[in-house]
Design an enzyme around this catalytic site. Structure first.
Site, PDB file in Angstrom:
ATOM      1  N   PRO A 196     -75.156  70.482  49.156  1.00 15.94           N
ATOM      2  CA  PRO A 196     -75.962  71.141  50.200  1.00 15.94           C
ATOM      3  C   PRO A 196     -75.855  70.404  51.528  1.00 15.94           C
ATOM      4  O   PRO A 196     -75.480  69.230  51.570  1.00 15.94           O
ATOM      5  CB  PRO A 196     -77.393  71.087  49.628  1.00 15.94           C
ATOM      6  N   THR A 199     -76.828  66.159  52.726  1.00 14.83           N
ATOM      7  CA  THR A 199     -76.900  65.247  51.584  1.00 14.83           C
ATOM      8  C   THR A 199     -76.084  63.981  51.786  1.00 14.83           C
ATOM      9  O   THR A 199     -76.117  63.088  50.934  1.00 14.83           O
ATOM     10  CB  THR A 199     -76.433  65.954  50.301  1.00 14.83           C
ATOM     11  N   THR A 202     -70.541  63.410  54.894  1.00 13.24           N
ATOM     12  CA  THR A 202     -69.816  62.727  55.971  1.00 13.24           C
ATOM     13  C   THR A 202     -70.076  61.226  55.940  1.00 13.24           C
ATOM     14  O   THR A 202     -69.154  60.414  56.126  1.00 13.24           O
ATOM     15  CB  THR A 202     -70.234  63.305  57.332  1.00 13.24           C
ATOM     16  N   GLU A 418    -107.436  80.577  49.920  1.00 11.11           N
ATOM     17  CA  GLU A 418    -106.832  79.300  49.528  1.00 11.11           C
ATOM     18  C   GLU A 418    -107.584  78.674  48.356  1.00 11.11           C
ATOM     19  O   GLU A 418    -106.967  78.046  47.488  1.00 11.11           O
ATOM     20  CB  GLU A 418    -106.800  78.345  50.723  1.00 11.11           C
ATOM     21  N   HIS A 421    -106.224  80.068  45.142  1.00  5.09           N
ATOM     22  CA  HIS A 421    -104.986  79.413  44.715  1.00  5.09           C
ATOM     23  C   HIS A 421    -105.280  78.088  44.021  1.00  5.09           C
ATOM     24  O   HIS A 421    -104.707  77.773  42.967  1.00  5.09           O
ATOM     25  CB  HIS A 421    -104.083  79.155  45.932  1.00  5.09           C
ATOM     26  N   ASP A 495     -97.075  85.767  48.868  1.00  6.91           N
ATOM     27  CA  ASP A 495     -97.381  85.438  47.479  1.00  6.91           C
ATOM     28  C   ASP A 495     -96.833  86.506  46.534  1.00  6.91           C
ATOM     29  O   ASP A 495     -96.239  86.197  45.502  1.00  6.91           O
ATOM     30  CB  ASP A 495     -98.900  85.320  47.286  1.00  6.91           C
TER      31      ASP A 495
END
Length: 610
Positions: A196, A199, A202, A418, A421, A495
């Site tokens: 990816p 990471t 280079t 919230e 959740h 959601d």
């Protein structure tokens, strides 16, 4: 105004003046202005002529206003001298001689030549400012990093220990090539680093050159591509020719998928510039001419689009996967970047590593930099743990929108949402631990509930996935329980999208449907090129599609009802958490645990912590 623009204006003015000057010289020497003989006689009779230079049948006429032209005597006119004398015209005899052809051609072509020189100068200046001159289109743009200049070693990178082991043979070969040649072994000609973005592909390539202490050539795949066909192939040849002079050395091509894509995908032009460049790379890597001591390293995050000829043994012999770092890797990366800043004693890298799942090395470097900038903004002497946490929240959830005007009603809706959740996420099995919940708007969200895993998860169980779905619907259900089904808001859009996507993958890809069984009902997402596959084959019948939809809906309904039951059983905690959020706006894990344990006291204006 840049120097190039100034030079262009100056040389344009010189060009205009030069052309005007040469036109006058041209008119003077070449006498292109001609008049018929009868007009000449009329002007003589009208006393307009001052001087006549006779050269055989040619007469160069000078008027009294000093303008001149040329005319020719059509027949022998014996009266011409008398007419000229009667009108007091000066008569000058010119010795007949041929026109200087070379001078005439030179003067005629000089303005065009001068214009071409100015245009050439301007174009050359433009390309020089861009890094190359007009005659250097085919030259390589690779930047060379010499030995001991900006040296990076393996100690400067972390989080990719397996990748460092895979490339250690290359370092040993570059240090002691005789040891490998003695046994008849050949080092890989090319190494393809896959992973990816951010990471450290280079950085790892630079570390190989730094460890081996050899020159390092760096270039991007897009640097080979130009509007002129053949330039890319020429640059590849030039790059390899230059690198052989410095062998042993390393050539690093970043984003090689820009020129290494599969051939034959362009139906309009199968011999495009990109394909010619790729063909030249293939020849240079494994052609008749050897590249002893030149190792090619390339990086990409799209290995699936590369041409198979590029990946075969003899070219990119080895693929090294540079994946996202785990908790230990993130901790080591943070420690490396923290060397460059003043860090307070309260900073614990392992806690930051645990709270940054999915962060790449570049993300962690950005986190450290953001924390340092935040500390500097408030004139702190060192970067504290709170600076790191605020920077992490800014990166993961967006900046706080403190200036956003929210009504008390909207704030209460968000608090209930919230809290729903949080409660469901705390009570369903195998869910990630709660880290914090806030109703301070960040990014596009009015509130955020943040769950952080205690460790990196490589595998997900069905129970954990269903718990995620239940938690995602906790916010919508909290609104429904408090305000009724007709007053539910659009705040659950994301959601619902995430929950539906999870349920579809469970049914179609992960085999979690008892009715459909462990079969794949969805083609893998791949890029289809024009010329390879224009349409996708349909492997799923309409009846199976209907069953898939029914299984997804059943899976959603089961977990939806489970979340509803949990909230109904803990309605008192829902109200208390709403009140706490309305007052404090942000609750951490310790405060949430106290609320979930019902360590509360009832007073007239609501529930509050002891």
């Amino acid at each position: 105004m840049t120097n190039t623009v100034k030079n262009f204006i100056i040389w344009t003015l010189i060009l205009i003046i030069g052309i005007s000057l040469f036109q006058k010289i041209n008119n003077y020497y070449l006498n292109n202005y001609e008049v018929d003989y009868s007009t000449f006689l009329i002007e003589v009779n009208r006393n307009k002529i001052r001087e006549a230079r006779i050269n055989g049948k040619q007469i160069i006429v000078i008027r009294k206003d000093l303008s001149q032209y040329t005319t020719y005597i059509p027949i022998n006119d014996s009266r011409l001298l008398d007419i000229l004398l009667n009108h007091k015209v000066s008569i000058i005899g010119v010795h007949p001689k041929g026109r200087n052809i070379i001078l005439s051609v030179f003067i005629s072509c000089l303005p065009s030549f001068f214009s071409t020189c100015i245009l050439f100068f301007f174009i050359n200046q433009v390309y020089i400012n861009g890094g190359k001159g007009i005659f250097l289109f085919g030259k390589s743009k690779a930047k060379m990093l010499l030995k001991n200049k900006g040296k990076i070693t393996f100690s400067d990178i972390a989080g990719c220990e397996e990748a460092k082991e895979d490339v250690s043979e290359v370092v040993d070969y570059l240090k002691e090539p005789k040891r490998f040649k003695k046994l008849g072994g050949k080092i890989p000609k090319g190494i393809l680093m896959v992973g990816p973005p951010g990471t450290g592909k280079t950085l790892l390539a630079k570390a190989i050159a730094g460890e081996a202490n050899v020159p390092f050539f760096s270039i991007s795949g897009s640097d080979f591509v130009e509007m002129f066909v053949g330039v890319g192939a020429s640059r590849v040849r030039d790059m390899f020719e230059n690198s052989r002079k410095y062998a042993p050395c390393i050539i690093f091509i970043d984003e090689i998928d820009a020129i290494g894509r599969k051939r034959g995908i362009n139906i309009n032009n199968s011999h495009s510039e990109q394909e010619q460049t790729l063909n030249q790379i293939l020849v240079e890597m494994d052609g008749f001419e050897g590249n002893e001591g030149v190792i090619l390293i390339a990086a990409t995050n799209r290995p699936d689009v590369l041409d198979p000829a590029l990946l075969r043994p003899g070219r990119f012999d080895r693929q090294v996967t540079v994946s996202l770092p785990d908790i230990k890797g993130r901790e080591e990366i943070l420690k490396i970047h923290m060397r460059k800043i003043l860090v307070s004693n309260d900073v614990i890298p392992i806690i930051l590593a645990r709270s940054t799942p999915g962060f790449s090395g570049a993300d962690l470097a950005n986190l450290v930099n953001e924390a340092a900038l935040l500390a500097a903004r408030f004139n702190k002497t060192s970067v504290t743990m709170s600076d790191f946490e605020k920077s992490r929240d800014k990166i993961t959830m967006g900046s706080e929108k403190k200036s956003l005007m929210i009504t008390e009603s909207q704030k209460e809706y968000t608090a209930y949402h919230e809290a729903g959740h949080v409660i469901v996420g705390r009570l369903v099995p195998e869910h990630d631990p709660i880290h914090k919940v806030t109703i301070i708007p960040r990014g596009d969200a009015l509130g955020i509930t943040l769950f952080l895993p205690s460790s990196d998860m490589c595998l997900l169980s069905r129970k954990k996935l269903e718990s995620k779905i239940s938690t995602l619907y906790g916010g919508r259900l909290a609104e429904e329980l408090i305000y009724g089904s007709t007053e539910v808001t659009t705040g659950s859009y994301s959601d619902i999208a995430v929950a539906t996507r999870l349920a579809r993958k469970m049914v179609t890809q992960w085999g979690f449907s008892e009715k459909l069984g462990p079969l794949l009902y969805k083609n893998e997402d791949k890029e289809f090129f024009l010329g390879q596959s224009i349409t996708k084959n349909k492997y799923i019948s309409d009846k199976t599609t209907q069953i898939i939809d029914e299984e997804i809906k059943l899976l959603i309904n089961i977990n939806y009802e489970r979340a509803r039951k949990i909230l109904n059983e803990n309605i008192d905690i829902l109200h208390a958490m709403k009140d706490a959020l309305m007052k404090y706006e942000t609750l951490d894990s310790l405060q949430i645990n106290d609320l979930m344990s019902r360590k509360l006291v009832r007073i007239p204006d609501g529930w509050h912590l002891r």
